[in-house]
Design an enzyme around this catalytic site. Sequence first.
Site, PDB file in Angstrom:
ATOM      1  N   HIS A   1     -21.974 -30.787 -24.067  1.00  0.00           N
ATOM      2  CA  HIS A   1     -21.567 -29.937 -25.193  1.00  0.00           C
ATOM      3  C   HIS A   1     -20.401 -30.586 -25.959  1.00  0.00           C
ATOM      4  CE1 HIS A   1     -20.909 -25.948 -27.186  1.00  0.00           C
ATOM      5  NE2 HIS A   1     -19.658 -26.406 -27.261  1.00  0.00           N
ATOM      6  N   GLU A   2     -19.353 -30.937 -25.236  1.00  0.00           N
ATOM      7  CA  GLU A   2     -18.176 -31.509 -25.900  1.00  0.00           C
ATOM      8  C   GLU A   2     -18.486 -32.885 -26.488  1.00  0.00           C
ATOM      9  OE1 GLU A   2     -15.649 -29.603 -26.570  1.00  0.00           O
ATOM     10  OE2 GLU A   2     -16.383 -27.991 -25.275  1.00  0.00           O
TER      11      GLU A   2
ATOM     12  N   HIS B   1     -19.675 -32.326 -29.927  1.00  0.00           N
ATOM     13  CA  HIS B   1     -18.556 -32.122 -30.855  1.00  0.00           C
ATOM     14  C   HIS B   1     -17.898 -33.462 -31.187  1.00  0.00           C
ATOM     15  CE1 HIS B   1     -18.367 -27.793 -31.132  1.00  0.00           C
ATOM     16  NE2 HIS B   1     -18.230 -27.611 -29.830  1.00  0.00           N
TER      17      HIS B   1
ATOM     18  N   GLU C   1     -20.544 -26.443 -34.129  1.00  0.00           N
ATOM     19  CA  GLU C   1     -21.208 -25.930 -32.931  1.00  0.00           C
ATOM     20  C   GLU C   1     -22.679 -26.352 -32.889  1.00  0.00           C
ATOM     21  OE1 GLU C   1     -19.337 -24.772 -30.666  1.00  0.00           O
ATOM     22  OE2 GLU C   1     -20.671 -23.752 -29.263  1.00  0.00           O
TER      23      GLU C   1
HETATM   24 CO    CO Z   1     -18.333 -25.705 -28.837  1.00  0.00          CO
END
Ligand code: CO
Length: 509
Positions: free
Chosen positions: A272-273, A276, A302
């Site tokens: 997830h990160e 980003h 996101e």
């Molecule tokens: Co996030």
Amino acid sequence: MSENDLTNAIPIEILKSRLKEIALFSSASYVLQWDQEVHMPKKAVEYRAKTLSELSALIHQKYLALDRDKLLTLLKENLEKGKYADDEEALILETWRNYEQRTKLPEAHVRELSELTSNAQHHWAEARKQSDFSLFLPWLEKMIFLQKKTAKYLGYKKSPYDALLDVNEPGMTADKASKILNDVKDFLIPFLLKIKKSKIKVDAKKTKGEFPILNQIGFNLFVAKKIGYDLEAGKIDSSTHPFTITFHQTDVRFTTRFKENDALYALGSTIHETGHALYEQGLTEEDFGTPLGEAISLGIHESQSRMWENNIGKSLDFWKYFYPKLQKEFPKPFKKLPMTEFYKIVNKVTPSFIRTEADEVTYNLHIIMRFEIEKELMEGTLEAKNAPKVWNQKMQKYLGVKVPSDRLGILQDVHWSGGLFGYFPTYSFGNLYAAQFYAAMLKDIPDLAKRFARGEFLTAREWLRNKIHVHGKRYTADELVLEVTGESLNSKYFQEYLIAKYSKIYNLK
Ligand code: CO
């Protein structure tokens, strides 16, 4: 600087150099924030808070000074006369927007809000510990009162919630959000019921075991690097709440977190990160400090993390490449667990009362109920004291679960105590943007799945980089999604994605 200077020099260049100077100070404050979460000794809390608040005041002053000699006003007038196009237009409009947001809120209000926030968070934490909403209620009421004032200062046409949404997802309104999220809700509730009735049962315990943190760190690094994260322009650490932070395009760091008995826990956060961080590393270096070198919105940000975490990171083809490596690193329990079963566990749907543990199917229902509640709180059609009752009813109605306590119910998230209203929906927009972008990427690269299966992830990263990252704020969110996918944000692609994936996993008719 005098008026004369403005007419002689190139005003847009002056603006850029001022913005870059501000960005360098911001960058210093981000380093301190990162250090606070990752390395700082406990006793330094107060001193660090003072340092950060001094820096943030300095940055605020510098921002206000952008127009002290009417530089911004001049640029805006020139823009209206048609003197600028494209990049310059985006640069001026975005800077103006930020400047206005800063100047519209009176200093006394900002101070009141920041004081209330630290108090409210403290009382929220205590209320959560004791699982007693009534301890938090007076603080929530004050917070709602001040947020309504914020909305008034910022300005809105229809609902105060519009103003707050617009801060996080520029251009979004309560009406637009309701329409999009209602579509998702109407689809998800019956879809979840179908899954619940499925005879396929998935035993998630089979992936649990003993996973030494050092080995996990190595594996997480390997995955982040493989999907395109540049470790020479970044760094991974661990913290309680994972986050990504950018000092500059050449220094984009993130954190993840580990559980000794669950290797998938860290992997989910890491991927997830990384999503980003890839966005931040993909912004153009020469635009550093200006809106052209910044991410568009929370929702678009996101979408990048969610696409890597879910659409890609929970796909069978992703694991065709990584699973043999995971099995080798952690023979127990994975060696004896077939990949097809592992894949089902990774994607297991379990309605629960905790948002942060939710799967792809139930996650948006958690967001939608928060959206509905905070919108009503802002519009005054729901009183804060009745919010827990409404919360528990919606949990029952949407997810079919009974909330056991305030702690595991309305008190679970930090957002409202932190003054974040109009923030939750950006998580759902992220999921919808992700599905919509992903469908467009698949159209452009039809053999994407095969590439993933053989460990080729850079094609996807490059596609995202060229279509989304490099543009910074040259487009608005709506313009970008229209440009990349040919449609405005909608939930069609998200629905199709879930149907295709989960019909197979749960054998749905
Ligand atoms: Co996030």
